[in-house]
Design an enzyme around this catalytic site. Structure first.
Site, PDB file in Angstrom:
ATOM      1  CG  HIS A   1      -2.142  -0.849   1.134  1.00 15.37           C
ATOM      2  ND1 HIS A   1      -3.274  -0.471   1.622  1.00 15.37           N
ATOM      3  CD2 HIS A   1      -2.334  -2.029   0.296  1.00 15.37           C
ATOM      4  CE1 HIS A   1      -4.201  -1.518   1.344  1.00 15.37           C
ATOM      5  NE2 HIS A   1      -3.614  -2.318   0.618  1.00 15.37           N
TER       6      HIS A   1
ATOM      7  CE1 TYR B   1      -5.386   4.096   8.775  1.00 14.65           C
ATOM      8  CE2 TYR B   1      -5.816   3.656  11.025  1.00 14.65           C
ATOM      9  CZ  TYR B   1      -4.973   3.462   9.788  1.00 14.65           C
ATOM     10  OH  TYR B   1      -4.004   2.508  10.077  1.00 14.65           O
TER      11      TYR B   1
ATOM     12  N   PRO C   1      -4.402   1.000  18.821  1.00 17.62           N
ATOM     13  CG  PRO C   1      -6.326  -0.380  18.023  1.00 17.62           C
ATOM     14  CD  PRO C   1      -5.614   0.303  19.163  1.00 17.62           C
TER      15      PRO C   1
ATOM     16  CE  LYS D   1       3.658   3.322  13.394  1.00 19.94           C
ATOM     17  NZ  LYS D   1       3.882   2.665  11.950  1.00 19.94           N
TER      18      LYS D   1
ATOM     19  CE1 TYR E   1      -1.128   3.899   9.401  1.00 19.90           C
ATOM     20  CE2 TYR E   1       0.018   2.936   7.634  1.00 19.90           C
ATOM     21  CZ  TYR E   1      -1.042   3.053   8.367  1.00 19.90           C
ATOM     22  OH  TYR E   1      -2.012   2.041   8.139  1.00 19.90           O
TER      23      TYR E   1
HETATM   24  P1  RFL Z   1       1.428 -11.437  21.993  1.00 20.05           P
HETATM   25  O1  RFL Z   1       0.552 -11.524  20.574  1.00 20.05           O
HETATM   26  O2  RFL Z   1       0.354 -11.122  22.884  1.00 20.05           O
HETATM   27  O3  RFL Z   1       1.992 -12.723  22.466  1.00 20.05           O
HETATM   28  C1  RFL Z   1       2.140 -13.228  23.706  1.00 20.05           C
HETATM   29  C2  RFL Z   1       2.120 -14.699  24.005  1.00 20.05           C
HETATM   30  O4  RFL Z   1       2.431 -14.941  25.416  1.00 20.05           O
HETATM   31  C3  RFL Z   1       1.765 -16.109  25.823  1.00 20.05           C
HETATM   32  N1  RFL Z   1       1.301 -15.773  27.315  1.00 20.05           N
HETATM   33  C4  RFL Z   1       2.139 -16.654  28.025  1.00 20.05           C
HETATM   34  N2  RFL Z   1       3.047 -17.774  27.861  1.00 20.05           N
HETATM   35  C5  RFL Z   1       3.638 -18.417  28.956  1.00 20.05           C
HETATM   36  N3  RFL Z   1       3.212 -18.065  30.118  1.00 20.05           N
HETATM   37  C6  RFL Z   1       2.452 -17.061  30.332  1.00 20.05           C
HETATM   38  N4  RFL Z   1       2.247 -16.634  31.641  1.00 20.05           N
HETATM   39  C7  RFL Z   1       1.737 -16.333  29.430  1.00 20.05           C
HETATM   40  N5  RFL Z   1       1.179 -15.154  29.372  1.00 20.05           N
HETATM   41  C8  RFL Z   1       0.903 -14.896  28.017  1.00 20.05           C
HETATM   42  C9  RFL Z   1       0.137 -15.570  25.170  1.00 20.05           C
HETATM   43  O5  RFL Z   1      -0.438 -16.795  25.063  1.00 20.05           O
HETATM   44  C10 RFL Z   1       0.671 -15.130  23.867  1.00 20.05           C
HETATM   45  O6  RFL Z   1       0.925 -16.275  22.904  1.00 20.05           O
HETATM   46  O7  RFL Z   1       2.348 -10.381  22.142  1.00 20.05           O
HETATM   47  P2  RFL Z   1       3.799 -10.114  21.344  1.00 20.05           P
HETATM   48  O8  RFL Z   1       4.375 -11.301  20.429  1.00 20.05           O
HETATM   49  O9  RFL Z   1       4.803  -9.115  21.754  1.00 20.05           O
HETATM   50  O10 RFL Z   1       3.170  -9.399  19.905  1.00 20.05           O
HETATM   51  C11 RFL Z   1       2.646  -8.242  19.925  1.00 20.05           C
HETATM   52  C12 RFL Z   1       1.224  -8.185  18.889  1.00 20.05           C
HETATM   53  O11 RFL Z   1       0.520  -9.434  19.128  1.00 20.05           O
HETATM   54  C13 RFL Z   1       0.503  -6.668  19.440  1.00 20.05           C
HETATM   55  O12 RFL Z   1       1.317  -5.839  19.542  1.00 20.05           O
HETATM   56  C14 RFL Z   1      -0.580  -6.622  18.397  1.00 20.05           C
HETATM   57  O13 RFL Z   1      -1.476  -7.450  18.048  1.00 20.05           O
HETATM   58  C15 RFL Z   1      -1.611  -5.484  18.949  1.00 20.05           C
HETATM   59  N6  RFL Z   1      -2.713  -5.441  18.206  1.00 20.05           N
HETATM   60  C16 RFL Z   1      -2.613  -4.760  17.021  1.00 20.05           C
HETATM   61  N7  RFL Z   1      -1.728  -4.228  16.647  1.00 20.05           N
HETATM   62  C17 RFL Z   1      -1.989  -3.596  15.432  1.00 20.05           C
HETATM   63  O14 RFL Z   1      -0.657  -3.155  15.116  1.00 20.05           O
HETATM   64  N8  RFL Z   1      -3.048  -3.732  14.974  1.00 20.05           N
HETATM   65  C18 RFL Z   1      -4.190  -4.041  15.209  1.00 20.05           C
HETATM   66  O15 RFL Z   1      -5.253  -3.968  14.495  1.00 20.05           O
HETATM   67  C19 RFL Z   1      -4.161  -4.868  16.520  1.00 20.05           C
HETATM   68  N9  RFL Z   1      -5.254  -5.251  17.270  1.00 20.05           N
HETATM   69  C20 RFL Z   1      -4.050  -5.936  19.053  1.00 20.05           C
HETATM   70  C21 RFL Z   1      -5.004  -6.064  18.340  1.00 20.05           C
HETATM   71  C22 RFL Z   1      -3.854  -6.487  20.244  1.00 20.05           C
HETATM   72  C23 RFL Z   1      -4.806  -7.212  20.887  1.00 20.05           C
HETATM   73  N10 RFL Z   1      -4.751  -7.697  22.134  1.00 20.05           N
HETATM   74  C24 RFL Z   1      -3.509  -7.871  22.735  1.00 20.05           C
HETATM   75  C25 RFL Z   1      -5.938  -7.882  22.938  1.00 20.05           C
HETATM   76  C26 RFL Z   1      -6.061  -6.720  18.804  1.00 20.05           C
HETATM   77  C27 RFL Z   1      -6.154  -7.164  19.966  1.00 20.05           C
HETATM   78  C28 RFL Z   1      -7.310  -7.862  20.316  1.00 20.05           C
HETATM   79  C1  PHB Z   2      -6.169  -4.139  10.828  1.00 21.58           C
HETATM   80  O1  PHB Z   2      -5.993  -4.493   9.638  1.00 21.58           O
HETATM   81  O2  PHB Z   2      -6.561  -5.000  11.535  1.00 21.58           O
HETATM   82  C2  PHB Z   2      -5.744  -2.700  11.128  1.00 21.58           C
HETATM   83  C3  PHB Z   2      -5.065  -1.831  10.171  1.00 21.58           C
HETATM   84  C4  PHB Z   2      -4.728  -0.653  10.654  1.00 21.58           C
HETATM   85  C5  PHB Z   2      -4.667  -0.334  11.867  1.00 21.58           C
HETATM   86  C6  PHB Z   2      -5.407  -1.132  12.842  1.00 21.58           C
HETATM   87  C7  PHB Z   2      -5.622  -2.313  12.512  1.00 21.58           C
HETATM   88  O3  PHB Z   2      -4.141   0.940  12.284  1.00 21.58           O
END
Ligand code: RFL
Ligand code: PHB
Length: 394
Positions: A76, A204, A296, A300, A388
């Site tokens: 993109h 957005y 989100p 990032k 971004y």
């Molecule tokens: P993760 O992906 O949360 O992975 C952590 C892992 O640790 C495990 N865990 C344990 N394992 C052993 N012992 C314990 N006591 C433990 N406690 C937890 C968990 O099961 C899991 O497998 O962290 P990591 O690897 O640092 O990665 C970070 C990303 O996942 C995160 O920053 C993003 O997904 C944030 N996020 C989003 N980021 C975006 O850029 N765009 C998004 O749209 C977006 N949507 C989201 C999100 C995070 C969400 N969370 C955390 C609730 C939507 C959600 C719902």
């Molecule tokens: C997504 O595709 O899940 C998404 C994209 C951009 C954002 C947050 C989430 O800023």
């Protein structure tokens, strides 16, 4: 009977942070054990981030896990900001010379799991009672239980990659750990649907009824979000109610292209800004969501986690290959500088694009003025674009 294991780096958490660290270390012949309290199917199924910075793409390529990303990811060159029906395109390519790739976190995670399997290193899923100990000792340990059996891992270093609700951050003594937090007074309701995206690029939108985001996973799968109340439950939002609200917030011109269908997934996520300092204590290193959370809006969270791992993996390689601990010693300071800049951007874009219940008419006019300024100023648009596509690592 307790089972004893030895490894070089014990990684708690097999989200993107833990898996990528394991992959980088494995490539260099450094042994790791990964533990996760969930199983692989659950971890692969979590629908989260969708936008990868170029630096993240390069890291995944270096890790040898970018083949499918290059084949299926969508490049993109820009995205739209919309405010009460006025749209302004942020031309990432023209403003920064680079762009981003849309490729879901689910797919990144699957690719990393396959790579881990190919390396033949050890995994423990579905573990409980994980306790990192002796963090300041030469050989720290991680105790855990699996299938009713006790295990203990002795290692050189522990990588706390266990997300916001993990145990690693909590293992740092309270008189050492400082935390900074802002909880936003709303959440995001996300919906996944097998229909082509309403627009070729992300939109957005700040509408008087609240924020909306049109994103995607592929040319035939869309990911849409709307700002919702913190007290809302997914069951309050039928698909029909979601579609009606989403279309209203996008505005009639954009919504004319909207194709609906039954949702594949729907979930609510709260929005939070959070940083913990330091990110190292003794031989424990925190990375990713274990140390920091961003709302989100700037896409990032995942990118920030990968940036931590790029620095941490290099620091561990310098220790094992060259006997130099300089980069381990400066890890926390180095990554926190960038973390705070990314926190600032995510907070600023969230503040600009949402309806805050407490906002006075003055603050609403400030939001509008900021949008109008961005739309009329190349310098302001470039500032958004530069953040971004991703700031440099150091
Ligand atoms: P993760 O992906 O949360 O992975 C952590 C892992 O640790 C495990 N865990 C344990 N394992 C052993 N012992 C314990 N006591 C433990 N406690 C937890 C968990 O099961 C899991 O497998 O962290 P990591 O690897 O640092 O990665 C970070 C990303 O996942 C995160 O920053 C993003 O997904 C944030 N996020 C989003 N980021 C975006 O850029 N765009 C998004 O749209 C977006 N949507 C989201 C999100 C995070 C969400 N969370 C955390 C609730 C939507 C959600 C719902
Ligand atoms: C997504 O595709 O899940 C998404 C994209 C951009 C954002 C947050 C989430 O800023």
């Amino acid at each position: 009977m307790t089972q004893h294991h030895k490894t070089q780096v014990c990684i708690i958490g097999s989200g993107p942070s833990g898996l990528l660290l394991a992959q980088f270390l494995g490539q260099a012949g450094i042994e790791t054990i990964i533990l996760d309290r969930r199983d692989r199917t659950y971890i692969e199924g979590r629908i989260r981030a969708g936008v990868l910075e170029q630096g993240t793409v390069e890291a995944l390529e270096e890790a040898g896990v970018a083949d499918r990303l290059y084949a299926e990811g969508l490049r993109h060159d820009g995205f739209d900001l919309a405010f009460d029906g006025t749209r302004h395109r942020i031309d990432l390519k023209a403003l920064t010379g680079t762009s981003v790739v849309v490729y879901g976190q689910t797919e990144v995670t699957k690719d990393l799991f396959v790579a881990r399997e190919n390396q033949g290193q050890r995994f423990f899923f579905d573990v409980s009672d994980v306790i990192p100990s002796d963090l300041k000792a030469d050989k720290p340990t991680v105790a855990f239980r699996q299938n009713g059996e006790d295990h203990i891992v002795s290692c050189d270093y522990i990588a706390g990659c266990d997300g916001f609700r993990g145990v690693s951050r909590a293992a740092i003594p309270a008189d050492v750990l400082k935390t900074f937090e802002r909880v936003y007074p709303f959440g995001w309701l996300g919906l996944l649907v097998d229909q082509p995206p309403v627009s070729d690029e992300l939109i957005y939108a700040n509408h008087t009824r609240g924020f909306a985001l049109a994103s995607m996973r592929s040319p035939t799968r869309s990911r849409y979000y709307i700002q919702c109340d913190l007290s809302d439950d997914v069951s309050d939002w039928s698909d029909d109610r979601f579609w009606e609200e989403f279309a209203t917030r996008l505005g009639p011109d954009t919504a004319a292209n909207l194709k609906t269908a039954p949702s594949l997934e729907k979930s609510i996520a709260p929005l939070r800004s959070f940083v913990s300092e330091p990110m190292r204590y003794g031989n424990l290193f925190l990375a990713g969501d274990a140390a920091h959370i961003v709302p989100p809006t700037g896409a990032k969270g995942l990118n920030l986690a990968i940036a931590d791992i790029r620095v941490l993996s290099q620091a561990l390689l310098a220790h094992y290959k060259d006997g130099s601990d300089h980069h381990l010693d400066t890890y926390s300071e180095t990554v926190l500088k960038r973390v705070w800049k990314v926190e600032r951007f995510s907070w600023q874009l969230s503040t600009l694009m949402h309806q805050f219940p407490e906002n006075t008419p003055f603050e609403k006019r400030m939001q509008r003025a900021e949008f109008d300024y961005i739309a009329s100023s190349e310098a302001a648009s470039r500032t958004i674009a530069e953040n971004y596509v991703g700031l440099p690592l150091e």
